[in-house]
Every structure is written in structure tokens, then in C-alpha cells.
Write an enzyme that holds these catalytic residues in place. Structure first.
Site, PDB file in Angstrom:
ATOM      1  N   ARG A  25      49.742  67.270  45.025  1.00 41.61           N
ATOM      2  CA  ARG A  25      49.855  65.807  45.130  1.00 41.61           C
ATOM      3  C   ARG A  25      48.767  65.109  44.314  1.00 41.61           C
ATOM      4  O   ARG A  25      49.036  64.109  43.654  1.00 41.61           O
ATOM      5  CB  ARG A  25      49.796  65.350  46.589  1.00 41.61           C
ATOM      6  CG  ARG A  25      51.047  65.733  47.358  1.00 41.61           C
ATOM      7  CD  ARG A  25      50.922  65.382  48.818  1.00 41.61           C
ATOM      8  NE  ARG A  25      49.841  66.180  49.390  1.00 41.61           N
ATOM      9  CZ  ARG A  25      49.235  65.912  50.533  1.00 41.61           C
ATOM     10  NH1 ARG A  25      49.578  64.850  51.230  1.00 41.61           N
ATOM     11  NH2 ARG A  25      48.285  66.676  50.992  1.00 41.61           N
ATOM     12  N   ASN A  43      54.298  65.347  50.545  1.00 44.81           N
ATOM     13  CA  ASN A  43      54.774  66.652  50.989  1.00 44.81           C
ATOM     14  C   ASN A  43      55.966  66.446  51.906  1.00 44.81           C
ATOM     15  O   ASN A  43      55.988  65.506  52.707  1.00 44.81           O
ATOM     16  CB  ASN A  43      53.689  67.388  51.777  1.00 44.81           C
ATOM     17  CG  ASN A  43      52.616  67.983  50.891  1.00 44.81           C
ATOM     18  OD1 ASN A  43      52.774  68.115  49.688  1.00 44.81           O
ATOM     19  ND2 ASN A  43      51.500  68.348  51.494  1.00 44.81           N
TER      20      ASN A  43
END
Length: 99
Positions: A25, A43
Site C-alpha cells: 500500500r 487491503n
């Protein structure tokens, strides 16, 4: 440059493989900032990472290339791409759901 090359498009990317717990990320956030893309990354509970990105065709193509590589510790098995509706007033990139 034609108007369509400059148009803001939105794409949804779903990345599968070893993409959680490896800084994916943060990698996406950095690449999006470098490319000037707005949107978010998060996620998913199934182990995938999802990205909503808005930018020009060239910007999104550049992000797609980087997503296929991922950060050093990741293993990207697949990147699914689909068109998404543009989100008004989305002008930054953020990490969502950092848990």
C-alpha cells in the site's frame, strides 16, 4: 495532445499474490504521488489489494506497469483492471483501512 489524452479516467485495479504485509500500500501511494494520480489503496479481506486510481490514460498506464512489479518483497500473480466511474473532487491519493 488530443482532449481524450488529457481526459481524467478512473480505473479499479485488483492485485493478487503476496501483496499484504510487504509494504504494497505504501508502494502504491508513493507511485501514485510520483505519477500525479488521485485515488486510494486498501487491503481486502481475501488477501488482495484494491486500488481506485484517477488520472490520464498515460498516468494510469504507468501505474498499471508499476503495480505489476510491486515492491521488492511482494510477489504479484495477477492485476485485474476494470473501468470505474470518476469520483468528483478526488484530488489526492490515500491509504484506506490501515489496520
Amino acid at each position: 495532445m488530443s482532449p481524450t489524452e488529457n481526459a481524467t479516467l478512473a480505473r479499479r485495479f485488483l492485485i493478487r499474490g503476496r501483496v499484504q504485509g510487504v509494504g504494497f500500500r505504501w508502494f502504491v501511494e508513493r507511485e501514485a504521488h510520483i505519477l500525479g494520480i488521485a485515488g486510494w489503496v486498501r487491503n481486502n479481506h481475501d488477501g488482495s489489494v484494491e486500488v481506485l486510481a484517477q488520472g490520464t490514460r498515460d498516468q494510469l498506464s504507468g501505474l498499471h506497469s508499476r503495480l505489476r512489479e510491486g515492491p521488492r518483497a511482494a510477489r504479484v500473480d495477477a492485476v485485474e483492471v476494470s473501468d470505474a466511474p470518476a469520483v468528483a473532487r478526488l484530488n489526492s491519493f490515500r491509504i484506506e483501512g490501515a489496520w
